[in-house]
Scaffold this active site. Structure first.
Site, PDB file in Angstrom:
ATOM      1  N   VAL A 278       0.836  -1.202   0.000  1.00  0.00           N
ATOM      2  CA  VAL A 278       0.000   0.000   0.000  1.00  0.00           C
ATOM      3  C   VAL A 278       0.874   1.256   0.000  1.00  0.00           C
ATOM      4  O   VAL A 278       0.549   2.264  -0.638  1.00  0.00           O
ATOM      5  CB  VAL A 278      -0.955  -0.006   1.214  1.00  0.00           C
ATOM      6  N   ALA A 279       2.013   1.175   0.699  1.00  0.00           N
ATOM      7  CA  ALA A 279       2.896   2.345   0.784  1.00  0.00           C
ATOM      8  C   ALA A 279       3.560   2.649  -0.544  1.00  0.00           C
ATOM      9  O   ALA A 279       3.625   3.805  -0.972  1.00  0.00           O
ATOM     10  CB  ALA A 279       3.952   2.103   1.859  1.00  0.00           C
ATOM     11  N   ILE A 281       2.870   1.447  -3.715  1.00  0.00           N
ATOM     12  CA  ILE A 281       2.046   1.607  -4.920  1.00  0.00           C
ATOM     13  C   ILE A 281       1.361   2.967  -4.853  1.00  0.00           C
ATOM     14  O   ILE A 281       0.594   3.237  -3.919  1.00  0.00           O
ATOM     15  CB  ILE A 281       1.000   0.485  -5.036  1.00  0.00           C
ATOM     16  N   GLU A 283      -1.386   4.663  -5.334  1.00  0.00           N
ATOM     17  CA  GLU A 283      -2.788   4.441  -5.701  1.00  0.00           C
ATOM     18  C   GLU A 283      -3.434   5.672  -6.305  1.00  0.00           C
ATOM     19  O   GLU A 283      -4.284   5.587  -7.188  1.00  0.00           O
ATOM     20  CB  GLU A 283      -3.615   4.018  -4.467  1.00  0.00           C
ATOM     21  N   ASP A 325      -3.653  14.745 -45.325  1.00  0.00           N
ATOM     22  CA  ASP A 325      -4.333  14.784 -46.610  1.00  0.00           C
ATOM     23  C   ASP A 325      -4.235  16.215 -47.133  1.00  0.00           C
ATOM     24  O   ASP A 325      -4.061  17.160 -46.353  1.00  0.00           O
ATOM     25  CB  ASP A 325      -5.796  14.364 -46.409  1.00  0.00           C
TER      26      ASP A 325
END
Length: 851
Positions: A278-279, A281, A283, A325
């Site tokens: 949790v630390a 990553i 989030e 084009d």
């Protein structure tokens, strides 16, 4: 089958079609065998599949596993919070990235609903889907051609084929067989599905239906083209893998180290590992990136660039090549008289105004008329250059035909009637009374106009007796009046945009269905670098993929191209490692737009299919808008990079706290809830502000960034490591000076949060000084810091927040020590940036001296 090379009789024999068309029973049998005149649809993802793919990100899967483990161990609050983070991120991604695949629906709209066929000798109305090979179809002005037809009878037939060729001028059709191998745009005896009958009438035999038609082939190519993964998505996937590998390595190491060294309980180990996950990553990062990209989408919409896929915002900033084009994109898609050679200006204006079929009375303006683009161009020229114009009563007319290549109209004059003529210069010159010297002069002028890519028209008159009728026989000894050069001119804004793109290190290449000379003239006028070197479609056919990949490095203009050529050119450029943007407006551009890294469609004159296949739509059809979008894309990537460089030191700092605690066998200094508070509340609040930073002065003068360069450079990794150490080491040792777990956690939490606020200001400029005039321009930054301080005060002083997060009140002296810590952090980072600038500048000077 090259139907255009066969005679009418050969086609009737091959398809077993009689002069009275097919019998009803034969039509029914062929329909059952060959199927309906409809294009095959490709099944798209179901809604639940589209939603699910937003939860398959590697780091999101890791968090889901962490949430499940928390539930299994009975820690429902922490597990619920982690799961909520994952769900919110997935739903935001689904909402923002929802992009309907509606290309087939757009293609179907190109086709009419019913057709008139000759069956059993009588005309019958049938549904387009019921057309079969061998049907004889009747065409009239205003019809949309329902299938590919080989024309067997024409009456002044003009068909506008811009959806296939990209060229606005209608093509005159005929029935004679053609011997050469020709692209669709040059097959004068064919009428293709989805094109528009502008004038005249015809009969044609159905030679292709559904997927076998030219527009059907485009549909198949569109479906077979894989959507490109944007550079941002590729880089974020790479970053996710790097983070995942780092976390995996640390977990394995810590599991072995703590179990063998301390014999730590497995339940405690699991709790510690989840805290580490949790630390480390980030989030909140996906949500913040989504916010920044969403803001970019809004900014671009204000600049008339409508973004359909958020990562495409960043891709614009990474473009190295724009394939454009010509017609309607670089040019106005309006034929315009750009050169006139005459010795009698008033007389040539009279011919232009009267020898035409569009304007019926003097109250009509050219802007209100529709029809033949050449006549519209002449009428516009008359309105701009004649002080007054009056239509002369028309007593007779010879319509234009490719067989004699001119048009003539008869008008009343005072003593004699007068015939006005316009047409091919070489034809009118042979019909005129010209000396050798005069002939050479007019031929030289015509040649000069043609070399500039202009379509050249000649003008002449003849006075006749009032008793004479208008016919071909009397049109001799004409008085040749002059010449006009007509072209679809480039937009002035496009010329400026091409220049800006080249200054930004972006190569501009023009891919058109038009003729070589016209393409070359336009390329030179808009400032393309290699405008003398033109590669045409037939030459592309003779090259294999490797040879074409080499040619596209040296060629900026491609003429007489088909949809397949455009797709091959884009693919060849991507093979060379280019990030390719493709602009266009016709159906013929759709497959190449989808294949390109960023497909850009014209919003006003663009076909529905092209808009749906693209990543971005220009609401104003202005090529100049692309240059603005590139600048915005580069600004956004700069801000994304600042945001990521801001996020990761904090995530690593929190991870280091957990790692250090495990290594020295101490209790976890922060709970998962406190870690999530830092990640999801403080970082989102602060990181959002970096998305409002203005573009730097060198944004459009520096070359595009290296495509394969990751988001994290060696310097970024160095910055992340030393900043995370500066955040965690002083904060950890400060917290350990006090007694009580709640107080220690609160001091550590406060130190990390305030350090983030200060480091965010550092990250405003990755290597330049952060304290500058731009700081005051970003008002959102101060608002964000204010909101953060308010939320952090609630965590420190409100009992309900203290209970939920696990904090306590801090004294004034404790707050002052924390402020001193973060001040040191800010000063050290600013000194490091100054040293980095000095070293970088010195290295550049050495490199310049050596080279």
């Amino acid at each position: 089958m090259k139907w255009y090379q066969l005679t009418v009789e050969e086609i009737k024999h091959k398809l077993k079609t009689g002069s009275g068309g097919l019998m009803p029973t034969e039509r029914k049998e062929r329909l059952e065998i060959n199927g309906p005149n409809a294009m095959t649809e490709k099944k798209g993802l179901k809604p639940w599949q589209k939603l699910l793919k937003h939860f398959t990100d590697l780091l999101m899967i890791v968090l889901l596993v962490a949430s499940i483990i928390k539930f299994l161990t009975g820690e429902y609050v922490e597990g619920g919070i982690i799961l909520l983070v994952v769900i919110v991120n997935g739903l935001v991604g689904y909402y923002q990235e929802r992009k309907a695949e509606e290309s087939l629906d757009g293609l179907k709209q190109m086709m009419g609903q019913d057709s008139v066929v000759i069956s059993n000798g009588t005309k019958q109305t049938v549904a387009n889907e019921e057309l079969v090979l061998g049907d004889i179809v009747a065409l009239n002005s205003g019809d949309v051609v329902p299938a590919d037809l080989r024309l067997i009878e024409v009456h002044d037939l003009l068909i506008e084929e811009s959806i296939l060729t990209g060229e606005s001028e209608a093509t005159e059709k005929q029935t004679e067989s053609l011997s050469d191998t020709l692209p669709a745009g040059d097959q004068g005896n064919m009428a293709f599905s989805g094109t528009l009958v502008q004038a005249g009438s015809a009969l044609g035999i159905v030679v292709a239906t559904g997927d076998a038609t030219e527009i059907g082939k485009i549909n198949q190519a569109l479906q077979s083209v894989q959507q490109q993964t944007t550079p941002l998505v590729r880089k974020m996937n790479q970053l996710n893998r790097q983070i995942f590998r780092g976390i995996t390595f640390l977990i394995i190491f810590l599991l072995f180290f703590t179990s063998f060294r301390y014999g730590m309980d497995w339940q405690v180990m699991f709790s510690a590992m989840i805290a580490l996950v949790v630390a480390m990553i980030p989030e909140g990062l996906p949500a913040v990136l989504t916010m920044i990209l969403s803001m970019g989408v809004k900014e671009m919409t204000n600049e008339n660039a409508i973004i359909k896929s958020m990562p495409s915002v960043e891709t614009l900033g990474a473009m190295t090549v724009i394939c454009s084009d010509k017609t309607g994109t670089l040019t106005k898609n309006e034929m315009t008289v750009v050169n006139v050679a005459t010795e009698n200006q008033a007389q040539i204006l009279e011919i232009m105004n009267n020898c035409q079929e569009l304007k019926l009375n003097d109250n009509q303006n050219a802007d209100d008329l529709q029809g033949n683009p050449t006549e519209l161009a002449l009428l516009h020229y008359v309105e701009k250059n004649a002080s007054s114009t009056k239509l002369q009563k028309q007593k007779g007319k010879i319509p234009f035909s490719s067989s004699y290549k001119y048009m003539a109209t008869l008008h009343e004059a005072d003593e004699q009637n007068i015939v006005y003529l316009k047409g091919a210069p070489e034809v009118l010159m042979t019909m005129a009374s010209l000396t050798t010297e005069q002939l050479k002069k007019w031929q030289a002028s015509a040649s000069e106009f043609a070399q500039q890519g202009q379509r050249v028209l000649g003008f002449a008159i003849k006075k006749i007796d009032k008793t004479q009728a208008l016919n071909h026989d009397i049109l001799e000894n004409l008085e040749f009046i002059g010449l006009a050069g007509i072209i679809d001119p480039p937009k002035e804004s496009a010329i400026q945009a091409v220049k800006e793109c080249q200054q930004a290190g972006i190569a501009v290449k023009m891919i058109t269905g038009d003729h070589k000379d016209t393409a070359k003239a336009i390329g030179k006028e808009i400032g393309l670098k290699h405008h003398d070197n033109v590669l045409i479609g037939i030459e592309i056919d003779q090259l294999n993929d490797q040879e074409l990949a080499e040619q596209v490095k040296q060629v900026d203009i491609f003429a007489r191209t088909t949809p397949e050529h455009k797709l091959r050119i884009v693919t060849a450029l991507q093979t060379n490692g280019e990030v390719v943007g493709m602009t266009g407006d016709g159906v013929n551009d759709a497959p190449a737009l989808k294949k390109a890294d960023i497909g850009i469609a014209m919003g006003i004159k663009g076909s529905e299919v092209t808009k749906q296949a693209s990543d971005m739509v220009l609401a104003d059809d202005n090529f100049n808008t692309i240059a603005k979008a590139v600048k915005e894309g580069r600004r956004i990537f700069d801000n994304l990079k600042k945001t990521i460089n801001f996020f990761l030191p904090t995530a690593l700092a929190q991870g280091l706290v957990v790692i250090f605690a495990l290594l020295v066998n101490r209790p976890l200094p922060l709970t998962p809830v406190q870690i999530l508070w830092v990640n999801m509340v403080s970082t989102i609040t602060l990181s959002y502000a970096l998305g409002f930073e203005k573009a730097s002065q060198d944004t459009m003068t520096r070359p595009p960034r290296v495509v394969n360069e990751g988001i994290l450079t060696k310097y970024s990794v160095f910055r992340i490591i030393y900043v995370s150490l500066l955040i965690v080491i002083p904060a950890y040792f400060l917290a350990m000076q006090f007694e009580g777990q709640a107080l220690q956690q609160t001091i550590l939490l406060q130190n990390i949060v305030l350090a983030q606020a200060v480091y965010m200001i550092n990250c405003r400029e990755l290597t330049d000084a952060s304290i500058n005039k731009g700081l005051l321009e970003n008002k959102i930054l101060f608002v964000s810091i204010g909101i953060l301080l308010l939320l952090q005060s609630a965590v420190l002083f409100l009992p309900i927040m203290q209970q939920w997060v696990g904090t306590t009140m801090l004294s004034g002296s404790q707050q002052l020590i924390i402020l001193a810590n973060i001040a040191v952090l800010f000063i050290i980072v600013e000194i490091e940036k100054r040293i980095t600038r000095f070293v970088t500048k010195a290295n550049r000077q050495v490199s310049t001296t050596i080279s």
